[in-house]
Design a protein around this motif. Structure first.
Motif, short mmCIF file in Angstrom:
data_model
loop_
_atom_site.label_atom_id
_atom_site.label_comp_id
_atom_site.label_asym_id
_atom_site.label_seq_id
_atom_site.Cartn_x
_atom_site.Cartn_y
_atom_site.Cartn_z
N TYR A 180 23.88 33.40 -15.32
CA TYR A 180 24.66 34.49 -15.90
C TYR A 180 26.04 34.44 -15.25
O TYR A 180 26.17 34.61 -14.04
CB TYR A 180 23.99 35.84 -15.65
N LEU A 181 27.05 34.24 -16.05
CA LEU A 181 28.40 33.98 -15.55
C LEU A 181 29.37 35.01 -16.13
O LEU A 181 29.67 34.98 -17.32
CB LEU A 181 28.79 32.56 -15.99
N GLY A 218 37.09 19.07 -17.58
CA GLY A 218 38.34 19.62 -17.09
C GLY A 218 38.19 20.86 -16.22
O GLY A 218 39.18 21.44 -15.80
N SER A 219 36.97 21.25 -15.92
CA SER A 219 36.74 22.45 -15.11
C SER A 219 36.43 22.07 -13.66
O SER A 219 36.42 20.89 -13.32
CB SER A 219 35.56 23.26 -15.68
N GLY A 220 36.14 23.06 -12.85
CA GLY A 220 35.77 22.84 -11.46
C GLY A 220 34.27 22.78 -11.26
O GLY A 220 33.79 22.94 -10.14
N VAL A 221 33.51 22.51 -12.32
CA VAL A 221 32.05 22.48 -12.25
C VAL A 221 31.58 21.05 -12.49
O VAL A 221 31.99 20.41 -13.46
CB VAL A 221 31.41 23.42 -13.30
N THR A 264 45.37 35.52 -16.87
CA THR A 264 44.76 36.81 -16.54
C THR A 264 45.76 37.95 -16.65
O THR A 264 45.41 39.10 -16.49
CB THR A 264 44.17 36.78 -15.12
N GLY A 265 47.02 37.61 -16.93
CA GLY A 265 48.06 38.63 -17.03
C GLY A 265 48.35 38.98 -18.48
O GLY A 265 47.51 38.83 -19.36
N ASP A 266 49.57 39.43 -18.73
CA ASP A 266 49.97 39.78 -20.09
C ASP A 266 50.03 38.52 -20.94
O ASP A 266 50.57 37.49 -20.53
CB ASP A 266 51.34 40.47 -20.08
N ALA A 322 33.91 32.64 -15.00
CA ALA A 322 34.10 31.51 -15.94
C ALA A 322 35.55 31.06 -15.92
O ALA A 322 35.85 29.86 -15.94
CB ALA A 322 33.67 31.92 -17.34
N LEU A 323 36.47 32.03 -15.85
CA LEU A 323 37.90 31.69 -15.76
C LEU A 323 38.20 31.01 -14.43
O LEU A 323 38.88 29.98 -14.39
CB LEU A 323 38.74 32.96 -15.92
N ASP A 324 37.70 31.57 -13.33
CA ASP A 324 37.96 31.00 -12.00
C ASP A 324 37.45 29.56 -11.89
O ASP A 324 38.05 28.74 -11.21
CB ASP A 324 37.32 31.86 -10.91
#
Length: 194
Positions: free
Chosen positions: A178-179, A161-164, A5-7, A184-186
């Motif tokens: 609607y995400l 590999g996600s948290g879902v 989420t950064g540079d 989606a990143l979180d």
């Protein structure tokens, strides 16, 4: 790699800023033709293939076909494939996105994903012997069962590999999920935002 989420590191920023394939519009037969016409000429070239997509969705089976092309390019041709979703990635476009490895999926910060189950529209008119009517209904149920199996396969690939969990995505997708990109990143569905 830095915080997603950064540079962005310069090499990653440069890669995402210059997509190899640019797709925009509904997922349909012409999208498949456009994808192949843009990706085939670069297969023998060096570097990663970056696919940029904006789509309000479309034909679920064309989404599956595009996803299979990505899998073949990755596995049979050994190509490094990246996805960059812009503004809206909906329905069949999410099926396409799911074929890219999670660490190669990126979204612009304004992107919304729309995840929902496969849909069917069919008018049924039963007339004649009951045996014939039963066969018609059995064929429809077989079509529904196949669609549910394909839906689960696509969901499983998307959430790997996600948290879902599979149960969670089934529940949320039932009415249309609607995400926003940040969510989606979180949840770990994508690697980062640009």
């Amino acid at each position: 790699m830095t915080d997603p989420t950064g540079d962005l590191p310069p090499e990653l920023s440069a890669r995402l800023a210059r997509p190899t394939v640019r797709l925009s519009g509904p997922i349909d037969g012409s999208t498949a033709e456009t994808f192949l016409s843009q990706v085939l000429p670069v297969l023998d070239g060096p570097g990663s293939i970056v696919v940029e997509l904006f789509s309000s969705g479309g034909d679920a089976d064309v989404g599956r076909r595009l996803a299979e092309e990505v899998r073949l390019l990755r596995h049979a041709h050994g190509r490094d494939m990246w996805f960059l979703g812009k503004t809206l990635v909906a329905s069949a476009a999410v099926t396409f996105m799911a074929a890219f490895p999670r660490d190669r999926r990126w979204l612009t910060r304004d992107t919304t994903l729309l995840i929902h189950g496969r849909r069917m529209t069919r008018d049924v008119h039963l007339e004649g012997p009951l045996g014939s009517a039963r066969r018609v209904l059995e064929e429809i149920i077989a079509d529904i069962d196949n669609g549910l199996r394909l839906e689960d396969d696509g969901f499983a690939e998307l959430i790997e590999g996600s948290g879902v969990s599979l149960d969670d995505i089934r529940r949320r997708a039932y009415g249309g999920w609607y995400l926003p990109a940040q969510e989606a990143l979180d949840l770990g569905l994508v690697a980062g935002l640009v």
